[in-house]
Design an enzyme around this catalytic site. Structure first.
Site, PDB file in Angstrom:
ATOM      1  N   GLY A  21       0.794  -1.213   0.000  1.00  0.00           N
ATOM      2  CA  GLY A  21       0.000   0.000   0.000  1.00  0.00           C
ATOM      3  C   GLY A  21       0.828   1.265   0.000  1.00  0.00           C
ATOM      4  O   GLY A  21       0.395   2.299  -0.499  1.00  0.00           O
ATOM      5  N   GLY A  23       4.472   1.282  -0.717  1.00  0.00           N
ATOM      6  CA  GLY A  23       5.777   1.231  -1.344  1.00  0.00           C
ATOM      7  C   GLY A  23       6.002  -0.007  -2.181  1.00  0.00           C
ATOM      8  O   GLY A  23       5.119  -0.852  -2.332  1.00  0.00           O
ATOM      9  N   ASP A 135      -1.184  -6.419  11.155  1.00  0.00           N
ATOM     10  CA  ASP A 135      -1.392  -6.768   9.746  1.00  0.00           C
ATOM     11  C   ASP A 135      -0.891  -8.190   9.476  1.00  0.00           C
ATOM     12  O   ASP A 135      -0.192  -8.436   8.495  1.00  0.00           O
ATOM     13  CB  ASP A 135      -0.690  -5.764   8.827  1.00  0.00           C
ATOM     14  CG  ASP A 135      -1.240  -5.800   7.392  1.00  0.00           C
ATOM     15  OD1 ASP A 135      -2.352  -6.336   7.190  1.00  0.00           O
ATOM     16  OD2 ASP A 135      -0.560  -5.296   6.486  1.00  0.00           O
TER      17      ASP A 135
END
Length: 343
Positions: A21, A23, A135
């Site tokens: 998201g 890089g 995450d």
């Protein structure tokens, strides 16, 4: 910056390993022939800057066999780059769901589950301050040449110190990946170590079933967790796991280990965060040191929880029902009308 440009052949498309998201990640080779992975954050992204700082602060503190190691970083003008060890065998997501990837055998899946659990248990229970990853997903489980798991991507991580252990909201904005988000986190942004545990449980379901956590249509049957829960309940009651197991495995699997992993998955994806086990408990269970039934020591039968679990998720102590446009919240609201409901 010049050294990294040379190492990656000026960040060539041929060396691009993947895109996130915030890089891009490139393969590189240092002058000493050491292979590296370079994450180059997208220019002008305020969130990317926050992710860079969070990842740098987090991963520079942690050192574990089952966590990706950082070699260094680079700040040059507006450029932000993080340099990691190169992990040869891509991601768990690729090997489970990639079109060209061969079928991963059961022994490898079990080894990855245990390695990932070791990395997460270290973050949650051995670091000081402890760390919430926020995450956890199969795309963030990297595999080395021996297919050993390494937890990666700490850009969304949060520290959880002794002085703030009563905080229920570590962020006001939900971040992460749909299909992996714990219900209390998806509806209110309330993150804890137990929201990581839920996400890990989704990975266990991926390993068992070979299914993706979420399809593109966002219907109730397209979420892996609600699809799997009734099958988990039946499988654990009847000790028959055929309906759950990835059909690509055929008979090449260990059903005793599948039963253990399925019990761990069922405990991890319970709706009530208080009822989910700690990662160290999951690890001991996967390694065979404790009985899977100890994960349900609260007395609730595997496959069931009370209406109050759902009530807590929908109201979360603040009278709010969360974002009703969120597919996971809608699923919970539709299922919350039964006094006794399946996990």
């Amino acid at each position: 910056m010049l050294e990294l440009a040379v190492a990656t052949e000026n960040f060539s498309a041929e060396n691009l390993l993947g895109e996130g998201g915030f890089g891009y990640v490139y393969k590189g080779v240092l002058p000493n022939e050491r292979k590296i992975a370079v994450k180059r954050l997208k220019l002008g992204s305020r969130q990317g800057e926050r992710e860079f700082q969070a990842e740098l602060e987090t991963i520079s503190r942690v050192h574990h066999r089952h966590l990706v190691s950082m070699i260094g970083y680079c700040i040059a003008g507006t450029e932000r780059l993080l340099v990691y060890e190169f992990v040869e065998n891509s991601t768990l997501e690729y090997h489970l769901h990639g079109k060209d990837s061969p079928v991963m055998d059961w022994g490898t899946r079990m080894r990855i589950a245990i390695g990932s659990a070791k990395g997460l248990a270290y973050l949650h229970e051995d670091c000081n301050p402890t760390i919430i990853h926020r995450d956890i997903k199969s795309a963030n489980i990297l595999l080395n040449s021996k297919f050993e798991a390494k937890v990666a991507d700490f850009g969304l991580a949060k520290f959880f110190t002794d002085t703030n252990h009563d905080i229920t909201h570590v962020t006001t904005r939900v971040v992460g990946t749909f299909g992996y988000l714990a219900p209390e986190y998806a509806s209110s942004g309330r993150a804890s170590h137990k929201s990581d545990v839920f996400s890990y449980g989704v990975i266990l379901l991926e390993l068992i079933t070979g299914r993706k956590p979420l399809s593109k249509d966002f219907s109730s049957t397209d979420f892996l967790v609600p699809w799997a829960k009734p099958l988990l309940r039946l499988a654990m009651e009847n000790n028959k796991f055929n309906t759950l197991v990835d059909p690509r495995l055929g008979n090449n699997c260990n059903y005793d280990e599948i039963a253990i992993m399925a019990s761990c998955a069922a405990a991890c994806v319970r709706n009530s965060e208080q009822l989910r086990p700690r990662m160290s408990q999951i690890l001991r269970t996967l390694e065979g040191d404790v009985s899977p039934m100890e994960l349900f020591s609260d007395g609730t039968r595997p496959g069931y929880s009370s209406f109050h679990d759902v009530f807590d998720i929908l109201h979360l102590g603040s009278g709010q029902t969360g974002n009703t446009s969120d597919p996971q919240t809608r699923l919970l609201r539709r299922s919350g009308t039964n006094y006794h409901r399946r996990l």
